[in-house]
Enzyme design. Sequence first.
Site, short mmCIF file in Angstrom:
data_model
loop_
_atom_site.label_atom_id
_atom_site.label_comp_id
_atom_site.label_asym_id
_atom_site.label_seq_id
_atom_site.Cartn_x
_atom_site.Cartn_y
_atom_site.Cartn_z
N TYR A 35 0.02 -2.46 -4.87
CA TYR A 35 -1.25 -1.93 -5.37
C TYR A 35 -1.13 -0.47 -5.77
O TYR A 35 -1.89 0.02 -6.60
CB TYR A 35 -2.34 -2.05 -4.29
CG TYR A 35 -2.71 -3.46 -3.94
CD1 TYR A 35 -2.99 -4.40 -4.93
CD2 TYR A 35 -2.81 -3.86 -2.61
CE1 TYR A 35 -3.36 -5.69 -4.61
CE2 TYR A 35 -3.17 -5.15 -2.28
CZ TYR A 35 -3.44 -6.05 -3.28
OH TYR A 35 -3.81 -7.34 -2.95
N ARG B 26 0.82 -1.21 0.00
CA ARG B 26 0.00 0.00 0.00
C ARG B 26 0.86 1.27 0.00
O ARG B 26 0.37 2.35 -0.30
CB ARG B 26 -0.94 0.03 1.20
CG ARG B 26 -1.69 -1.27 1.35
CD ARG B 26 -3.20 -1.11 1.46
NE ARG B 26 -3.83 -2.41 1.38
CZ ARG B 26 -4.67 -2.78 0.42
NH1 ARG B 26 -5.01 -1.95 -0.54
NH2 ARG B 26 -5.20 -3.98 0.42
N HIS C 295 -12.97 -11.00 -2.89
CA HIS C 295 -12.64 -12.42 -2.87
C HIS C 295 -13.37 -13.13 -1.73
O HIS C 295 -13.61 -12.53 -0.68
CB HIS C 295 -11.13 -12.61 -2.65
CG HIS C 295 -10.28 -11.95 -3.70
ND1 HIS C 295 -8.95 -12.20 -3.81
CD2 HIS C 295 -10.58 -11.09 -4.70
CE1 HIS C 295 -8.45 -11.51 -4.82
NE2 HIS C 295 -9.43 -10.80 -5.37
N GLU D 279 -2.45 -9.04 -14.87
CA GLU D 279 -3.52 -9.76 -14.18
C GLU D 279 -4.86 -9.43 -14.83
O GLU D 279 -5.14 -8.27 -15.15
CB GLU D 279 -3.52 -9.38 -12.69
CG GLU D 279 -4.55 -10.15 -11.89
CD GLU D 279 -4.31 -10.06 -10.38
OE1 GLU D 279 -3.20 -9.67 -9.96
OE2 GLU D 279 -5.26 -10.39 -9.64
N HIS E 46 -1.13 -5.30 -11.68
CA HIS E 46 -2.43 -4.84 -12.14
C HIS E 46 -2.17 -3.81 -13.24
O HIS E 46 -1.43 -2.86 -12.99
CB HIS E 46 -3.22 -4.20 -11.00
CG HIS E 46 -3.57 -5.16 -9.91
ND1 HIS E 46 -4.25 -4.79 -8.77
CD2 HIS E 46 -3.35 -6.49 -9.79
CE1 HIS E 46 -4.44 -5.86 -8.01
NE2 HIS E 46 -3.89 -6.90 -8.59
N ASP F 17 -14.86 -7.19 -7.28
CA ASP F 17 -13.55 -7.64 -6.80
C ASP F 17 -13.52 -7.84 -5.28
O ASP F 17 -12.74 -7.22 -4.58
CB ASP F 17 -12.45 -6.67 -7.24
CG ASP F 17 -11.06 -7.22 -6.93
OD1 ASP F 17 -10.95 -8.38 -6.48
OD2 ASP F 17 -10.08 -6.48 -7.14
N HIS G 172 4.18 -10.20 -6.69
CA HIS G 172 3.11 -9.23 -6.97
C HIS G 172 3.63 -7.81 -6.74
O HIS G 172 4.19 -7.51 -5.71
CB HIS G 172 1.91 -9.52 -6.05
CG HIS G 172 0.61 -8.95 -6.54
ND1 HIS G 172 0.42 -7.62 -6.80
CD2 HIS G 172 -0.58 -9.56 -6.83
CE1 HIS G 172 -0.83 -7.43 -7.21
NE2 HIS G 172 -1.46 -8.58 -7.25
N GLU H 35 -5.67 -16.32 -2.92
CA GLU H 35 -5.71 -14.96 -2.35
C GLU H 35 -7.04 -14.80 -1.63
O GLU H 35 -7.73 -13.79 -1.76
CB GLU H 35 -5.63 -13.91 -3.46
CG GLU H 35 -4.37 -13.95 -4.30
CD GLU H 35 -4.44 -12.95 -5.45
OE1 GLU H 35 -5.47 -12.93 -6.17
OE2 GLU H 35 -3.49 -12.19 -5.62
N ASP I 216 -7.05 -14.54 -12.87
CA ASP I 216 -7.64 -14.47 -11.53
C ASP I 216 -9.11 -14.88 -11.63
O ASP I 216 -9.91 -14.20 -12.28
CB ASP I 216 -7.50 -13.04 -10.97
CG ASP I 216 -7.94 -12.93 -9.52
OD1 ASP I 216 -9.07 -13.38 -9.21
OD2 ASP I 216 -7.19 -12.38 -8.71
N HIS J 61 -4.68 -17.04 -10.17
CA HIS J 61 -5.08 -16.64 -8.81
C HIS J 61 -6.41 -17.34 -8.55
O HIS J 61 -7.42 -17.04 -9.19
CB HIS J 61 -5.27 -15.12 -8.72
CG HIS J 61 -3.98 -14.36 -8.63
ND1 HIS J 61 -3.92 -13.00 -8.74
CD2 HIS J 61 -2.72 -14.80 -8.40
CE1 HIS J 61 -2.65 -12.61 -8.60
NE2 HIS J 61 -1.90 -13.69 -8.40
N HIS K 236 -11.71 -12.35 -10.41
CA HIS K 236 -11.79 -11.18 -11.29
C HIS K 236 -12.48 -11.51 -12.62
O HIS K 236 -13.29 -10.72 -13.11
CB HIS K 236 -10.38 -10.65 -11.59
CG HIS K 236 -9.66 -10.16 -10.37
ND1 HIS K 236 -8.35 -9.73 -10.40
CD2 HIS K 236 -10.06 -10.03 -9.08
CE1 HIS K 236 -7.98 -9.35 -9.19
NE2 HIS K 236 -8.99 -9.53 -8.37
ZN ZN Z 1 -8.84 -9.14 -6.46
FE FE Z 2 -5.43 -11.59 -7.99
FE FE Z 3 -3.58 -8.87 -7.90
#
Ligand code: ZN
Ligand code: FE
Ligand code: FE
Length: 280
Positions: free
Chosen positions: A70, A37, A226, A142, A107, A224, A67, A256, A176, A211, A179
């Site tokens: 974000y 973050r 999960h 992704e 992303h 989105d 990864h 995830e 994913d 994912h 997603h």
């Molecule tokens: Zn997600």
């Molecule tokens: Fe993902």
């Molecule tokens: Fe991701």
Amino acid sequence: MFKIGCHLSSAGGYAPAAKQAFELGGDALALFTRNPRGGSVKPLDLIDLAAFSAFMAEKNFAPLVAHAPYTLNPCAAKDNVREFAFLAFREDLQRMEHIPGNYYNFHPGSHVGQGYDVGIEKIIDLLNTVLWADMHTTVLLETMAGKGSEVGGTFEQLKSIIDGVEHSDHVGVCFDTCHVWDGGYDIVNDLDGVLTHFDNVVGLKRIKAVHLNNSMNDIGSRKDRHAKIVEGKLPVEAIRCIITHPVFDGLPFILETPQETDAGYGVEIAYLRSLYEEKS
Ligand code: ZN
Ligand code: FE
Ligand code: FE
């Protein structure tokens, strides 16, 4: 072959994260290359990375699915946000040269009102700036839920990005399941149809990792959120079809899913291994 693992913290180092994945029953893993973050990064620790590579080889792990943070938005409107994306992406790829043969998943970004075409051009510009011909990492776009102004919520958008990249031999896709479902693709009733569509647009050979997540919401919700493997809108039978599908054979499956503690991943890994064995 079934390779399954989960996303773990890299705060204690890469090698300890791999050992933790193994203790949870995994032979695959994902971790953040830096603070997800914020974006701050720990000093480069070559001893840790060497121990990590040795452990991954010894335990016959699938490639790491690292990864990006974000906060990395390659198609941001603000210059300082985009500058961070270039700096962090380049630095992460340089670091990953110390652990060759792994994946760097990111992303594609959010166009924040500039429109999908501008967003896609900016993502291409980043990749054409930071990738190089003889790099040893494959960068993974992704598949996104399409929440807000996210780019990558359709297979066509991913295709447009890949088409613009000079070194596209170093570009793949991370599929994913939450997603894709949230983006409107019916992987419950027509997994083969979705994969055929993906093949026609992008090419199945681009898929390098999955994912594996359930979704709290209905198809096309673009939310989105999960869910645990046995708790979301994707029925267990759909999960079983995904993990045993020949297209995904041998690829790293990364959980995830929301867990109270990392031990929850161990429970899901064991459950998925039994689900896989039942069918095969
Ligand atoms: Zn997600
Ligand atoms: Fe993902
Ligand atoms: Fe991701």
